[in-house]
Design an enzyme around this catalytic site. Sequence first.
Site, PDB file in Angstrom:
ATOM      1  CB  SER A  25      87.817  25.338  63.698  1.00 58.19           C
ATOM      2  OG  SER A  25      87.234  24.057  63.754  1.00 58.19           O
ATOM      3  CE  LYS A  41      90.203  21.504  64.047  1.00 60.49           C
ATOM      4  NZ  LYS A  41      89.768  22.848  64.305  1.00 60.49           N
TER       5      LYS A  41
END
Length: 197
Positions: free
Chosen positions: A35, A76
């Site tokens: 990701s 993230k």
Amino acid sequence: MKAFIKEWGLFTLIVIIIIISRWLIWSPVTVDGHSMDPTLQDKEHLIMYRTKDIQRFDIVVASEPDGSGKEKLIVKRVIGMPGDTIRFDNDILYVNDKQMDEPYLKEYLEAFAKDKLQDIYSYNAQFQARAQVSTAFTVDTNFQPSFTVTVPEGHYYLLGDDRIVSQDSRAVGSFAKENIKGKIVLRMWPLNRITRF
């Protein structure tokens, strides 16, 4: 006894300081998944600094429950700060109606424009299929290229750099401040990619 302290005292003190700082100040983290490609790659080893001083575009470690209710740590990037209005319009980010640059997306945005990331995603047919149906690199959960989100007070809006692959705030919502464990300050492995953030 004095000879032992003289020989081993400094070493012992250093070990104690490292152990205490590991518990209170920093923590090792391993990237799990794709990701954050290409900024951070699967299985890279990072150092997280435990802090609540989080700024926009910091790479952070956050906790969320996994399928069995246990804590899962994810890595993230902070896109939205508490109270922000975030808007994406065909891969252009606006924060509180101000256009923002995302230079860390350059490589994948160019690849998306070229072939919808089919070459880069050649290792995963599911990623290729997801990219094929995407009308932009950053879309919402309904594959819409234009969407707006208001971040609640005390929360952060987190996205992965590989927007096609990442499961992030678009799917699970914003993250409360207490779920932000700290920010990434160093990639320590592999050696040829050591980087300070």
